[in-house]
Write a protein that holds these residues in place. Structure first.
Motif, mmCIF file in Angstrom:
data_model
loop_
_atom_site.group_PDB
_atom_site.id
_atom_site.type_symbol
_atom_site.label_atom_id
_atom_site.label_comp_id
_atom_site.label_asym_id
_atom_site.label_seq_id
_atom_site.Cartn_x
_atom_site.Cartn_y
_atom_site.Cartn_z
ATOM 1 N N UNK A 188 1.202 -1.020 -0.208
ATOM 2 C CA UNK A 188 0.494 -0.007 -0.273
ATOM 3 C C UNK A 188 1.095 1.165 0.114
ATOM 4 N N UNK A 189 2.224 1.060 1.449
ATOM 5 C CA UNK A 189 2.746 2.574 0.874
ATOM 6 C C UNK A 189 3.748 2.387 -0.763
ATOM 7 N N UNK A 190 4.159 1.571 -1.039
ATOM 8 C CA UNK A 190 4.755 1.575 -1.977
ATOM 9 C C UNK A 190 3.731 2.208 -3.447
ATOM 10 N N UNK A 191 2.464 1.409 -3.734
ATOM 11 C CA UNK A 191 1.562 2.471 -4.205
ATOM 12 C C UNK A 191 1.410 3.824 -4.553
ATOM 13 N N UNK A 192 1.346 3.947 -3.153
ATOM 14 C CA UNK A 192 0.999 5.407 -2.820
ATOM 15 C C UNK A 192 2.680 6.538 -3.210
ATOM 16 N N UNK A 193 3.689 5.684 -3.002
ATOM 17 C CA UNK A 193 4.862 6.718 -3.962
ATOM 18 C C UNK A 193 4.122 6.762 -5.287
ATOM 19 N N UNK A 194 4.347 5.594 -5.488
ATOM 20 C CA UNK A 194 4.071 5.722 -6.895
ATOM 21 C C UNK A 194 3.225 6.092 -7.502
ATOM 22 N N UNK A 195 2.319 6.054 -6.818
ATOM 23 C CA UNK A 195 1.357 6.903 -7.613
ATOM 24 C C UNK A 195 1.274 8.585 -6.907
ATOM 25 N N UNK A 196 1.646 8.713 -6.200
ATOM 26 C CA UNK A 196 2.524 10.677 -5.816
ATOM 27 C C UNK A 196 3.265 11.035 -7.191
ATOM 28 N N UNK A 197 4.400 9.767 -7.393
ATOM 29 C CA UNK A 197 5.433 9.556 -9.382
ATOM 30 C C UNK A 197 4.255 9.734 -10.022
ATOM 31 N N UNK A 198 3.105 10.053 -9.820
ATOM 32 C CA UNK A 198 2.836 9.233 -11.369
ATOM 33 C C UNK A 198 2.971 8.322 -12.729
ATOM 34 N N UNK A 199 3.534 6.939 -11.396
ATOM 35 C CA UNK A 199 3.860 6.123 -11.844
ATOM 36 C C UNK A 199 2.657 4.799 -12.063
ATOM 37 N N UNK A 200 2.170 4.805 -11.375
ATOM 38 C CA UNK A 200 0.592 4.284 -11.234
ATOM 39 C C UNK A 200 -0.054 5.448 -11.185
ATOM 40 N N UNK A 201 -1.973 4.653 -11.523
ATOM 41 C CA UNK A 201 -2.954 5.123 -11.381
ATOM 42 C C UNK A 201 -3.632 4.041 -10.484
ATOM 43 N N UNK A 202 -4.723 4.461 -9.623
ATOM 44 C CA UNK A 202 -5.805 3.982 -8.983
ATOM 45 C C UNK A 202 -6.675 4.551 -8.669
ATOM 46 N N UNK A 203 -8.379 4.261 -8.376
ATOM 47 C CA UNK A 203 -9.335 4.485 -7.733
ATOM 48 C C UNK A 203 -8.859 4.732 -6.048
ATOM 49 N N UNK A 204 -9.902 6.007 -5.555
ATOM 50 C CA UNK A 204 -9.512 6.816 -4.761
ATOM 51 C C UNK A 204 -9.904 5.175 -3.642
ATOM 52 N N UNK A 205 -8.655 4.517 -3.056
ATOM 53 C CA UNK A 205 -8.987 3.482 -1.646
ATOM 54 C C UNK A 205 -9.434 1.603 -2.704
ATOM 55 N N UNK A 206 -9.099 2.315 -3.823
ATOM 56 C CA UNK A 206 -9.282 1.364 -4.685
ATOM 57 C C UNK A 206 -8.569 0.000 -5.436
ATOM 58 N N UNK A 207 -8.488 -0.180 -6.564
ATOM 59 C CA UNK A 207 -7.654 -1.388 -6.879
ATOM 60 C C UNK A 207 -6.996 -0.537 -7.450
ATOM 61 N N UNK A 208 -5.238 -0.808 -8.387
ATOM 62 C CA UNK A 208 -4.266 0.065 -8.736
ATOM 63 C C UNK A 208 -4.909 -0.642 -10.779
ATOM 64 N N UNK A 209 -4.755 0.434 -10.953
ATOM 65 C CA UNK A 209 -5.121 0.853 -12.501
ATOM 66 C C UNK A 209 -5.248 0.501 -13.837
ATOM 67 N N UNK A 210 -3.323 1.331 -13.591
ATOM 68 C CA UNK A 210 -2.492 1.067 -14.352
ATOM 69 C C UNK A 210 -1.334 1.026 -14.104
#
Length: 359
Positions: A188-210
């Motif tokens: 979860x924390x790694x996904x948050x970091x990659x989300x901030x970096x624009x490397x992943x996209x996800x739904x709010x409190x939901x699955x990783x989409x890309x």
């Protein structure tokens, strides 16, 4: 030097002015334009005129942000595009911030937008009159938010990023944890970091989409190094690498090849001079293969891994058990000699054969 307190926007503006004034070539100068530039209800933060010695001038349209995560860079670019129209259609767009991560700078550079931050990172290019300013500062945020994961160092983060790279989205955190063996909280924390970096996209409190898996590998490589993240020991096989291959086949020990030794099975044009192998116990493995420990002129490197994840998703290539392509790529990008260039070739192979290594 940066202070512990996050700079204010006025500090960022003044830093941009000082940086430009101090880095311009001799005979060049700047002055702040009096013109107020608006786009709807928004107003451009700073418009600076750059004056060349021959009297030519250019305008820099500067948008300032205290913090700018890579995922919001596209919105900043859209706003700058609204300002750089009409009389300012030739203005050079520039982003100024307290700190811009390598990922943010990469996105800005790809869009042809300049940047200045208070950590010493600057890149501005003006075609007419010809001007290019570039300097590299620090690649770590001097003002990090304590609650945010900042690094992909360490066993848990590395296992999590491997899982995110190796699996095709969409996927949920708990689903991926169950599939990969990575810790759900760390994922979860790694996904948050990659989300901030624009490397992943996800739904709010939901699955990783890309997942931009190439960007994820490069981001991991910024915190990882083949030789220091693992524990290496060096050895000599007097008969050379063909004898190493023969012994691996005969003894059938537990190993996973990496570095140039594994890369040559993907790109035979670049033969390896050293066999680099992940093993659980280097001393016992060397004894089994009758290798001689040596400090110089070694042709075998045994790595005791940062985490057993290096043995996950291994693939066989030409009779050699190799680490997963994602692991091989990050090892090459952070390896010695020509290995970083082989890492770029490995990225191309991964792009062309994604179905062969992602699930």
């Amino acid at each position: 030097m940066p202070t512990q307190e996050m700079p204010r926007e006025i500090d960022i503006i003044r830093n941009a002015e000082r940086t430009l004034a101090s880095t311009l070539p001799t005979g060049w100068s700047i002055r702040e334009a009096n013109q107020r530039v608006r786009a709807g209800d928004a107003q451009l933060d700073l418009l600076i005129e750059v004056l060349a010695p021959n009297g030519e001038r250019a305008e820099l349209a500067i948008e300032t942000k205290r913090t700018i995560e890579p995922r919001v860079v596209p919105r900043v670019l859209d706003r700058l595009a609204m300002y750089c129209t009409g009389d300012l259609s030739d203005a050079v767009p520039v982003v100024a911030a307290a700190y811009l991560s390598p990922r943010s700078r990469e996105i800005l550079d790809s869009a042809g937008v300049g940047y200045i931050d208070m950590a010493g990172n600057v890149r501005i290019e003006v075609s007419q009159p010809g001007l290019f300013i570039s300097s590299t500062g620090v690649d770590r945020d001097p003002w990090p938010q304590d609650s945010d994961l900042q690094s992909l160092k360490g066993r848990g983060a590395a296992r999590a990023v491997r899982a995110i790279i190796d699996h095709t989205p969409p996927f949920g955190i708990r689903e991926l944890a169950a599939t990969s063996g990575a810790s759900a909280p760390t994922l979860s924390r790694v996904v948050e970091l990659l989300d901030r970096e624009g490397i992943v996209t996800r739904e709010t409190r939901g699955p990783v989409l890309t997942v931009d898996w190439e960007a994820a590998i490069r981001r991991w490589a910024a915190d990882y190094a083949q030789s220091t993240s693992n524990t290496p020991m060096t050895f000599l096989e007097p008969r050379g690498l063909p004898a190493v291959l023969e012994k691996l086949d005969e003894a059938d020990p537990v190993y996973a090849a990496t570095g140039a030794f594994a890369a040559q099975s993907f790109d035979p044009i670049a033969p390896a001079k050293t066999a680099t192998l992940y093993v659980e116990d280097a001393a016992r493995f060397a004894d089994r293969l009758k290798l001689r420990e040596i400090e110089t002129s070694a042709n075998v490197i045994l790595l005791e891994p940062f985490d057993p994840v290096v043995f996950d998703r291994t693939i066989w290539r030409g009779g050699l058990r190799c680490v997963a392509p994602s692991q091989l790529c990050v090892d090459l990008l952070t390896g010695p000699g020509r290995e970083p260039s082989q890492g770029e070739e490995m990225l191309r192979w991964m792009q062309e054969n994604e179905d062969a290594w992602r699930s």
